[in-house]
Design an enzyme around this catalytic site. Structure first.
Site, short mmCIF file in Angstrom:
data_model
loop_
_atom_site.label_atom_id
_atom_site.label_comp_id
_atom_site.label_asym_id
_atom_site.label_seq_id
_atom_site.Cartn_x
_atom_site.Cartn_y
_atom_site.Cartn_z
N SER A 65 0.85 -1.19 0.00
CA SER A 65 0.00 0.00 0.00
C SER A 65 0.88 1.24 0.00
O SER A 65 1.66 1.43 -0.93
CB SER A 65 -0.95 -0.03 1.20
OG SER A 65 -1.86 1.05 1.15
N HIS B 271 -2.57 -1.19 -3.31
CA HIS B 271 -3.70 -0.29 -3.11
C HIS B 271 -3.55 0.92 -4.03
O HIS B 271 -2.82 1.87 -3.72
CB HIS B 271 -3.77 0.19 -1.65
CG HIS B 271 -4.16 -0.88 -0.69
ND1 HIS B 271 -3.94 -0.78 0.66
CD2 HIS B 271 -4.77 -2.07 -0.88
CE1 HIS B 271 -4.40 -1.86 1.27
NE2 HIS B 271 -4.90 -2.66 0.35
N ASP C 237 -4.70 -4.39 6.26
CA ASP C 237 -5.04 -5.28 5.15
C ASP C 237 -3.90 -6.26 4.88
O ASP C 237 -2.74 -5.86 4.79
CB ASP C 237 -5.34 -4.46 3.89
CG ASP C 237 -5.90 -5.31 2.76
OD1 ASP C 237 -6.53 -6.36 3.05
OD2 ASP C 237 -5.71 -4.93 1.59
#
Length: 342
Positions: free
Chosen positions: A163, A190, A282
């Protein structure tokens, strides 16, 4: 109340963004700035929760402003650019410094509820949830585990989730892998689907491997890097091919957890999974499933992470076998691959 700053050198774009934010309950415009240097100074005096940062501006662009802000007064930054294709490299550099995500500037006009405006508000809502540390629903509670097999039925696979700071970290790892790599790589970064093709193109220039967007119905292929390419979740189907899934509803899309959980369920042998720099949690639950299934699980260390959120969450959950600095991850993967019996 979410305090939002807007940095944009276009008066019209700035006004569109200001109105979008102002008309939304629980959002407040803290201040506006017309260049990156002004934004750096304003952050030092009045730090907002989130900055909507333009990419190209006079005096100091959004990339350099992001670097300076994340170094001295870090906060959430969403890059807002007029052209995804034209400024993709700049966006990925800014994400390497710590920007969370990016989106196109909404079309200028009176229709503030346009698709562009809705998309921006959706991004802001996701970031608000992320930085507010709202409770997240478990995606993986009832995910069954596969039976381990005694011999390999496919070429090895390396699954990577990343991310904040991810594009630069991915480039570092992929550039250290050989063109002759006899393993497939699948990546969930992401990033909005608008930027996924640009990310694949940019990474292609950083590595001898072939990087492309994972296509529905396509199988992982040795020597290829397949990147999640939509705002739905990239998963592996029971047939061993890529598929995109709208569920579950999560803060970040695509979800690393969703990919890892599908691999735990459908990939026929334990391989390698890596969690890189990023804000939030996540990937932690999915990585735990993979470790329990016998996978080699690696997390980037605190020192080399732009944001030590996702790796830390995975480590604290007991999902990580090895915590490594970024430069050691590719060699560790190659070492593990060299020891796999065929």
């Amino acid at each position: 109340m979410l305090k939002i700053a807007i940095v944009n050198d276009s008066p019209m774009a700035l006004e569109v963004l200001r109105r979008l934010v102002s008309q939304t309950p629980h959002y407040q415009v803290s201040w506006t700035a017309q260049d990156g240097a002004e934004a750096v100074a304003r952050c030092a005096a009045d730090l907002p929760d989130l900055i909507l940062m333009d990419v190209v501006m006079p005096i100091m662009d959004g990339v350099e402003a992001t670097r300076r802000i994340m170094a001295s007064t870090p906060c959430a930054i969403l890059m807002v650019t007029a052209s995804v294709n034209r400024y993709a490299a700049e966006v990925f550099t800014a994400m390497g410094y710590g920007a969370l995500d990016a989106i196109n500037t909404p079309a200028i006009g009176l229709q503030f509820a346009s698709e562009g405006g809705k998309g921006l508000l959706k991004k802001i809502s996701a970031i608000a949830t992320l930085i507010g540390k709202a409770p997240r629903r478990s995606l993986l509670r009832d995910t069954p585990r596969p039976a381990l097999v005694s011999r390999r039925s496919r070429s090895p696979l390396i699954a990577i989730g990343s991310s904040t700071g991810g594009p630069q970290a991915l480039a570092k790892i992929l550039s250290a892998l050989p063109a002759t790599l006899d393993a497939s790589i699948v990546v969930v970064q992401h990033v909005d689907e608008q930027f996924a093709p640009g990310l694949a193109h940019w990474l292609n220039d950083q590595t001898p491997l072939t990087v492309d967007i994972a296509q529905e119905g396509q199988a992982p292929s040795p020597g290829h890097v397949s990147i999640a390419g939509t705002n739905d979740h990239l998963c592996l189907s029971p047939s061993g091919k890529f598929t995109y899934c709208a569920e579950p509803q999560t803060t970040y899309r695509p979800s690393v957890d969703a990919l890892f959980a599908s691999l735990a369920q459908h990939w026929p042998q334990p391989d390698i999974a890596v969690i890189l720099t990023g804000m939030g949690q996540d990937g932690a639950q999915g990585l735990k499933l993979l470790r329990d299934a016998g996978w080699r699980t690696i997390a980037q260390d605190r020192k080399t992470s732009v944001v030590y959120g996702m790796p830390r969450a995975a480590f604290e959950l007991g999902a990580v076998e090895s915590v490594l600095p970024l430069e050691a991850i590719a060699p560790a993967c190659l070492d593990h691959l060299s020891k796999i019996p065929y």
